[in-house]
Scaffold this active site. Structure first.
Site, short mmCIF file in Angstrom:
data_model
loop_
_atom_site.label_atom_id
_atom_site.label_comp_id
_atom_site.label_asym_id
_atom_site.label_seq_id
_atom_site.Cartn_x
_atom_site.Cartn_y
_atom_site.Cartn_z
NE ARG A 169 0.14 1.33 3.30
CZ ARG A 169 1.09 2.29 3.63
NH1 ARG A 169 2.33 1.88 3.56
NH2 ARG A 169 0.85 3.50 3.76
CB ALA B 128 -0.12 6.85 -3.83
NE ARG C 4 -6.52 0.79 -1.50
CZ ARG C 4 -5.84 1.29 -0.42
NH1 ARG C 4 -4.30 1.13 -0.52
NH2 ARG C 4 -6.16 2.19 0.43
CD GLN D 297 -3.19 2.50 6.88
OE1 GLN D 297 -3.54 2.91 8.10
NE2 GLN D 297 -3.98 2.27 5.55
CG ASP E 146 -3.50 8.00 -1.49
OD1 ASP E 146 -3.04 8.39 -0.23
OD2 ASP E 146 -3.12 6.84 -1.63
O1 MRU Z 1 -4.57 3.10 2.31
P1 MRU Z 1 -2.96 3.49 2.20
O2 MRU Z 1 -2.21 2.77 3.36
O3 MRU Z 1 -2.38 3.10 0.86
O4 MRU Z 1 -2.80 4.98 2.20
C1 MRU Z 1 -1.78 5.51 2.01
C2 MRU Z 1 -1.71 7.02 2.32
O5 MRU Z 1 -2.74 7.53 2.37
C3 MRU Z 1 -0.37 7.61 2.29
O6 MRU Z 1 -0.35 8.99 2.72
C4 MRU Z 1 -0.18 8.07 0.76
O7 MRU Z 1 -0.51 7.02 -0.21
C5 MRU Z 1 1.16 8.45 0.44
S1 MRU Z 1 2.46 7.29 0.09
C6 MRU Z 1 3.94 7.83 -0.16
#
Ligand code: MRU
Length: 368
Positions: A53, A55, A96, A203, A244
């Site tokens: 996970r 982005a 996603r 996370q 994202d």
């Molecule tokens: O649902 P996730 O864990 O994929 O969400 C991740 C985030 O919101 C991060 O802040 C974003 O992807 C930036 S990653 C460098």
């Protein structure tokens, strides 16, 4: 820096085995398990279930994944091969919806396929491999540059609040929001980082706390609803988050809870920075209203992480995975091309122009 993370890589490609290798993030921090993905279903499931996970890491996984799956296609004629490619692309895109890096990486792989359509299929596959590796390498270079630009906005000893995980585990190397933290760590900045736990998937607690501890950074974990407390105490001099999808006007989608932090930061007069590669800016998205927000299952709110269900059986649950922070609450957006401040459109347009020029130059040098 790279060495710090040699045994903590979110995603890599095993060319020999023709598989994408991911660090299974839902098992962290308890267990460090690597998974080998070699079918389209396995790649889709890993992205959908957040085994990988963040982005940029999702984009890299999709690029590696479509290469791995297309390599196994038996088609010899371009049209048959391309049909197979499109099927896998559409399937991955459904895993996603919010992070633009997923579709951006797949579109880039598609451009590579179409550009090389006159070549035999075996050579198209080799070009796909080069393109997928380039996406990964460019991400690592971008993260490093983001770190350098962002560090210029920070001072030694600052308290930094971050949300979710936009660190090494979310990208190829360094992270986006956490890149300046790592660079500062190397240069003796002694930042004090506050990590929101980031409900419902934690996370922040599981990943940000884990990787920053691993790197020896001074890290304090707080629950999401404690952010205002540490801000009021004067412990936070900057809020730094990843992203994202960034709309052309600067509105930014990031992990749910980000927009609330931006509102609090404005209240307390604390700068609020968004850090991410230009690949996260969506040219087709004029503002935040056009961003599709992923909604996830109710069990993530009611059951996950608890020894037993913590809500009444029949309670209604709303579980958006992201929110949109309006551009006017963002102090600056930092990318590998520099630091943008409002109005964002102008700077983004200029960056895209530079990017097109750069890729035309690189393309003409690397074409077979
Ligand atoms: O649902 P996730 O864990 O994929 O969400 C991740 C985030 O919101 C991060 O802040 C974003 O992807 C930036 S990653 C460098």
């Amino acid at each position: 820096m790279g060495q710090l993370f040699t045994d903590l890589q979110a995603v890599r490609l095993d060319v020999e085995a023709n598989a994408v290798i991911i660090l299974e993030q839902t098992s962290l921090p308890g267990e460090k398990v690597y998974l080998s993905l070699s079918t389209k279903e396995a790649v889709w499931d890993a992205i959908h279930r957040l085994k990988v996970r963040g982005a940029p890491a999702i984009g890299i996984t999709a690029a590696y994944g479509i290469y791995v799956c297309c390599k196994s296609l038996r088609a010899r004629k371009f049209d048959d091969f391309y049909k197979g490619f499109v099927e896998i692309r559409d399937y991955f895109e459904s895993s996603r919806p919010t992070a633009v890096n997923l579709s951006a990486a797949l579109e880039r792989m598609e451009r590579c396929v179409l550009r090389n359509r006159e070549l035999p299929v075996s050579r198209i596959k080799r070009q796909m491999l080069r393109e997928a590796l380039a996406i990964r390498d460019e991400d690592a270079a971008s993260c490093h540059r983001i770190g350098v630009y962002a560090l210029s906005l920070l001072r030694p000893g600052m308290g930094i609040l971050t949300h979710c995980n936009a660190g090494h585990l979310a990208v190829s190397e360094y992270g986006t929001a956490l890149a300046p933290v790592y660079l500062g760590q190397q240069q003796g900045y002694n930042f004090k980082v506050y990590a929101d736990e980031t409900r419902p998937l934690l996370q922040g607690a599981r990943l940000t706390a884990y990787e920053l501890r691993y790197a020896g950074v001074d890290i304090t974990l707080i629950c999401d609803n404690m952010a205002s407390v540490v801000m009021r105490k004067g412990w936070v001099q900057a809020v730094i988050v990843g992203c994202d999808r960034i709309a052309m006007n600067g509105d930014t989608a990031n992990k749910v809870g980000t927009s609330g932090l931006a509102i609090m930061a404005r209240h307390y007069g604390i700068p609020f920075y968004v850090l991410g590669p230009t690949s996260t800016i969506d040219r087709r998205c004029p503002d935040g209203n056009a961003i599709v927000i992923e909604e996830r299952g109710s069990e993530e709110v009611t059951d996950m992480w608890y020894a037993r269900r913590m809500a009444p059986d029949d309670v209604k649950v709303y579980n958006p995975a992201f929110d949109v922070t309006p551009a006017n609450l963002i102090t600056a957006i930092v990318t590998e091309r520099g630091i943008a401040r409002a109005p964002y459109n102008e700077t983004f347009e200029r960056w895209f122009g530079e990017e097109e020029k750069d890729s035309a130059e690189t393309g003409s040098k690397t074409e077979e």
